[in-house]
Design a protein around this motif. Structure first.
Motif, PDB file in Angstrom:
ATOM      1  N   PRO A  43      29.790 115.204 105.544  1.00  0.00           N
ATOM      2  CA  PRO A  43      28.469 115.818 105.761  1.00  0.00           C
ATOM      3  C   PRO A  43      27.662 115.019 106.772  1.00  0.00           C
ATOM      4  O   PRO A  43      27.733 113.799 106.799  1.00  0.00           O
ATOM      5  N   GLN A  44      26.927 115.729 107.601  1.00  0.00           N
ATOM      6  CA  GLN A  44      26.113 115.083 108.624  1.00  0.00           C
ATOM      7  C   GLN A  44      24.809 114.579 108.001  1.00  0.00           C
ATOM      8  O   GLN A  44      24.173 115.269 107.216  1.00  0.00           O
ATOM      9  N   LEU A  45      24.428 113.383 108.365  1.00  0.00           N
ATOM     10  CA  LEU A  45      23.163 112.828 107.893  1.00  0.00           C
ATOM     11  C   LEU A  45      22.021 113.422 108.704  1.00  0.00           C
ATOM     12  O   LEU A  45      22.204 113.817 109.853  1.00  0.00           O
ATOM     13  N   PRO A  46      20.830 113.471 108.123  1.00  0.00           N
ATOM     14  CA  PRO A  46      19.685 113.943 108.913  1.00  0.00           C
ATOM     15  C   PRO A  46      19.437 113.024 110.108  1.00  0.00           C
ATOM     16  O   PRO A  46      19.802 111.855 110.085  1.00  0.00           O
ATOM     17  N   THR A  47      18.833 113.562 111.143  1.00  0.00           N
ATOM     18  CA  THR A  47      18.522 112.786 112.339  1.00  0.00           C
ATOM     19  C   THR A  47      17.611 111.617 111.973  1.00  0.00           C
ATOM     20  O   THR A  47      16.626 111.804 111.262  1.00  0.00           O
ATOM     21  N   PRO A  48      17.923 110.405 112.445  1.00  0.00           N
ATOM     22  CA  PRO A  48      17.062 109.253 112.147  1.00  0.00           C
ATOM     23  C   PRO A  48      15.665 109.465 112.727  1.00  0.00           C
ATOM     24  O   PRO A  48      15.511 110.079 113.779  1.00  0.00           O
ATOM     25  N   LYS A  49      14.651 108.937 112.022  1.00  0.00           N
ATOM     26  CA  LYS A  49      13.269 109.137 112.484  1.00  0.00           C
ATOM     27  C   LYS A  49      12.934 108.286 113.699  1.00  0.00           C
ATOM     28  O   LYS A  49      12.050 108.616 114.467  1.00  0.00           O
ATOM     29  N   ASP A  50      13.656 107.167 113.882  1.00  0.00           N
ATOM     30  CA  ASP A  50      13.395 106.307 115.041  1.00  0.00           C
ATOM     31  C   ASP A  50      14.618 105.427 115.307  1.00  0.00           C
ATOM     32  O   ASP A  50      15.614 105.501 114.601  1.00  0.00           O
ATOM     33  N   GLY A  51      14.509 104.600 116.333  1.00  0.00           N
ATOM     34  CA  GLY A  51      15.611 103.730 116.719  1.00  0.00           C
ATOM     35  C   GLY A  51      15.962 102.702 115.662  1.00  0.00           C
ATOM     36  O   GLY A  51      17.124 102.352 115.486  1.00  0.00           O
ATOM     37  N   GLU A  52      14.959 102.221 114.939  1.00  0.00           N
ATOM     38  CA  GLU A  52      15.221 101.221 113.898  1.00  0.00           C
ATOM     39  C   GLU A  52      16.078 101.799 112.788  1.00  0.00           C
ATOM     40  O   GLU A  52      17.000 101.150 112.306  1.00  0.00           O
ATOM     41  N   GLU A  53      15.774 103.032 112.387  1.00  0.00           N
ATOM     42  CA  GLU A  53      16.577 103.670 111.339  1.00  0.00           C
ATOM     43  C   GLU A  53      18.006 103.902 111.828  1.00  0.00           C
ATOM     44  O   GLU A  53      18.971 103.707 111.097  1.00  0.00           O
ATOM     45  N   TYR A  54      18.135 104.320 113.090  1.00  0.00           N
ATOM     46  CA  TYR A  54      19.463 104.539 113.664  1.00  0.00           C
ATOM     47  C   TYR A  54      20.277 103.241 113.639  1.00  0.00           C
ATOM     48  O   TYR A  54      21.434 103.219 113.226  1.00  0.00           O
ATOM     49  N   LEU A  55      19.677 102.138 114.098  1.00  0.00           N
ATOM     50  CA  LEU A  55      20.388 100.854 114.128  1.00  0.00           C
ATOM     51  C   LEU A  55      20.714 100.359 112.729  1.00  0.00           C
ATOM     52  O   LEU A  55      21.791  99.798 112.503  1.00  0.00           O
ATOM     53  N   ALA A  56      19.812 100.566 111.785  1.00  0.00           N
ATOM     54  CA  ALA A  56      20.080 100.145 110.407  1.00  0.00           C
ATOM     55  C   ALA A  56      21.284 100.898 109.842  1.00  0.00           C
ATOM     56  O   ALA A  56      22.155 100.312 109.188  1.00  0.00           O
ATOM     57  N   ARG A  57      21.347 102.206 110.102  1.00  0.00           N
ATOM     58  CA  ARG A  57      22.497 103.001 109.658  1.00  0.00           C
ATOM     59  C   ARG A  57      23.778 102.517 110.309  1.00  0.00           C
ATOM     60  O   ARG A  57      24.812 102.390 109.662  1.00  0.00           O
ATOM     61  N   MET A  58      23.694 102.261 111.615  1.00  0.00           N
ATOM     62  CA  MET A  58      24.887 101.843 112.340  1.00  0.00           C
ATOM     63  C   MET A  58      25.383 100.490 111.833  1.00  0.00           C
ATOM     64  O   MET A  58      26.574 100.298 111.622  1.00  0.00           O
TER      65      MET A  58
END
Length: 99
Positions: A43-58
């Motif tokens: 399942p696809q995760l919702p789009t991250p709200k900002d760059g910090e959330e994206y990096l934390a997920r990664m």
């Protein structure tokens, strides 16, 4: 006049298509096995709200394993826990940088 009148309650504008429910959108990962490459739907995760959330997920999913380094110019590695588009972008960058 040349204007076309629409019946009341109807509009010329088409409504934007509704997005599919979150659970119905899928992505996936490729697993490389001795038997070959297999695609695993996830399942696809919702789009991250900002760059910090994206990096934390990664950071939480990213794994890099160096399998061997036969010489100073070669490296055999595997990347896990990243989106296929990220792995493909990295592959394209490495191909472009080879003289």
């Amino acid at each position: 006049s040349n204007l076309i009148s629409m019946p009341k309650g109807k509009s010329k504008k088409k409504a934007a298509p509704e997005a599919p429910p979150l659970g119905s959108r899928t992505g996936g990962v490729y697993d490389v096995k001795e038997s070959g490459i297999e695609f695993r739907h996830m399942p696809q995760l919702p789009t991250p709200k900002d760059g910090e959330e994206y990096l934390a997920r990664m950071r939480s999913n990213f794994e890099l394993n160096i399998l061997e380094q036969p010489n100073e110019n070669d490296l055999v590695f595997e990347i896990m826990g990243v989106d296929v588009s990220f792995a493909n972008a990295l592959r394209r960058i490495m191909i472009a940088e080879v003289p």
